[in-house]
Motif scaffolding. Structure first.
Motif, PDB file in Angstrom:
ATOM      1  N   ASP A 147      40.277  42.539  20.047  1.00 58.40           N
ATOM      2  CA  ASP A 147      39.626  43.895  19.239  1.00 58.40           C
ATOM      3  C   ASP A 147      39.089  45.347  19.874  1.00 58.40           C
ATOM      4  OD1 ASP A 147      38.830  41.162  17.635  1.00 58.40           O
ATOM      5  OD2 ASP A 147      39.618  42.178  16.115  1.00 58.40           O
TER       6      ASP A 147
ATOM      7  N   HIS B 212      40.845  48.156  20.063  1.00 61.59           N
ATOM      8  CA  HIS B 212      41.515  49.250  18.573  1.00 61.59           C
ATOM      9  C   HIS B 212      41.486  50.739  19.793  1.00 61.59           C
ATOM     10  CE1 HIS B 212      40.875  46.817  14.786  1.00 61.59           C
ATOM     11  NE2 HIS B 212      39.569  46.133  15.545  1.00 61.59           N
TER      12      HIS B 212
ATOM     13  N   ASP C 294      44.664  42.713  17.729  1.00 62.78           N
ATOM     14  CA  ASP C 294      43.967  44.179  17.527  1.00 62.78           C
ATOM     15  C   ASP C 294      43.600  45.043  18.913  1.00 62.78           C
ATOM     16  OD1 ASP C 294      44.053  43.259  14.965  1.00 62.78           O
ATOM     17  OD2 ASP C 294      42.083  43.410  14.228  1.00 62.78           O
TER      18      ASP C 294
ATOM     19  N   HIS D 293      38.935  38.974  15.340  1.00 61.12           N
ATOM     20  CA  HIS D 293      39.554  39.753  14.057  1.00 61.12           C
ATOM     21  C   HIS D 293      37.434  40.173  13.363  1.00 61.12           C
ATOM     22  CE1 HIS D 293      41.357  40.642  10.286  1.00 61.12           C
ATOM     23  NE2 HIS D 293      40.720  39.490   9.303  1.00 61.12           N
TER      24      HIS D 293
ATOM     25  N   HIS E  39      35.100  41.068  15.283  1.00 60.82           N
ATOM     26  CA  HIS E  39      34.299  41.787  15.975  1.00 60.82           C
ATOM     27  C   HIS E  39      33.025  40.919  16.179  1.00 60.82           C
ATOM     28  CE1 HIS E  39      36.870  45.087  15.807  1.00 60.82           C
ATOM     29  NE2 HIS E  39      37.853  43.900  14.803  1.00 60.82           N
TER      30      HIS E  39
HETATM   31 FE   LIG Z   1      39.676  44.171  14.771  1.00 62.57          FE
END
Ligand SMILES: [Fe+2]
Ligand SMILES: [Fe+2]
Length: 265
Positions: free
Chosen positions: A10, A12, A42, A187, A189
């Motif tokens: 993640d 991002h 992610d 997913h 976090h």
């Molecule tokens: Fe995420």
């Protein structure tokens, strides 16, 4: 047989502008000396080609072999979300279901992203069969790991709208039957590391155990949301034990905040 994995998730990229954690991770890698970096999805915020390419360049700068699976943020918005959801991902990272094999480690990656679901994920039976095939030929004593974006076990803190992978009981049993020892996910976090016998009695039909793990997000796309840590995990193992260390961004550096040890079966 010993080894060490670094697990992040993640990132991002595209939403997160603060480079300090990635710089600090790069400096820590020399000390941690992992053999492979596992990134469970992610990597980007919008699934744009430029974001995917930037994420790849950040991973390449860490100078160790990396292993990536997509997350729900790594596919584009309409209309290509439904027509060619993984085209951009494939152009940058190649396959959706990578496999890493060495004498001490086998990792099988799964794509749990479903374009028609915004947050939820699933794994189909054909993919689970491919996992079994991978581990049938795994070297004796190698740590057997599956990596996918969507989690099987939920973290202890809040995770609004983030359900575990669909049919997780079926998925769990299939992975156990394949001999999987460790499932790495993102997913949510947040970190949660749990051994199957801590939440479920094993039965004769499915006697194996497995460690299920999520990791703090490496990026924090919603900085005002409370309870969303930034961090990573390190796994190291020998013939007898698997040990997990969780690191979190505290102030302006990473600190080791948690450690768990599990017996290998
Ligand atoms: Fe995420
Ligand atoms: Fe996600």
């Amino acid at each position: 047989m010993t080894g060490r994995i670094l697990h992040i998730s993640d990132l991002h990229v595209g939403r997160v502008a603060t480079p300090e954690p990635m710089t600090a991770l790069g400096e820590l890698i020399a000390q941690l000396a992992p053999q492979v970096l596992v990134v469970t999805g992610d990597l980007t915020h919008r699934g744009r080609s430029a974001e995917l390419a930037h994420a790849k360049s950040l991973l390449e700068e860490l100078s160790l072999p990396f292993f990536v699976v997509p997350g729900n943020h790594d596919i584009p918005y309409l209309p290509s979300r439904f027509t060619t959801p993984f085209a951009k991902w494939r152009r940058v990272f190649g396959q959706l279901e990578p496999v890493h094999t060495s004498d001490s480690l086998v990792v099988h990656g799964l794509s749990s992203v479903r374009p028609w679901r915004q947050q939820g994920g699933a794994v189909d039976l054909a993919a689970l069969a491919r996992v079994r095939a991978t581990f049938e030929s795994a070297p004796e004593g190698a740590l057997r790991v599956v990596a996918l974006h969507h989690h099987l076990a939920s973290p202890p803190w809040r995770a609004p709208g983030k359900d575990p992978v669909q049919n997780r009981g079926l998925v769990l049993r299939s992975l156990v039957e394949a001999g999987v020892e460790l499932v790495l996910s993102g997913h949510v976090h947040q970190a949660a590391i749990v051994e199957r016998r801590e939440f479920e009695v094993l039965d004769e039909a499915s006697p194996g155990s497995v460690v299920l793990a999520t990791v703090p997000g490496f990026g924090r796309p919603r900085p005002r949301r409370r309870g969303e840590a930034v961090g990573f995990s390190v796994y190291e193992w020998n013939e007898a034990e698997l040990r997990a260390h969780t690191w979190a961004w505290v102030g302006r550096s990473f600190e080791r905040v948690g450690e768990r040890t599990f017996r290998r079966s």
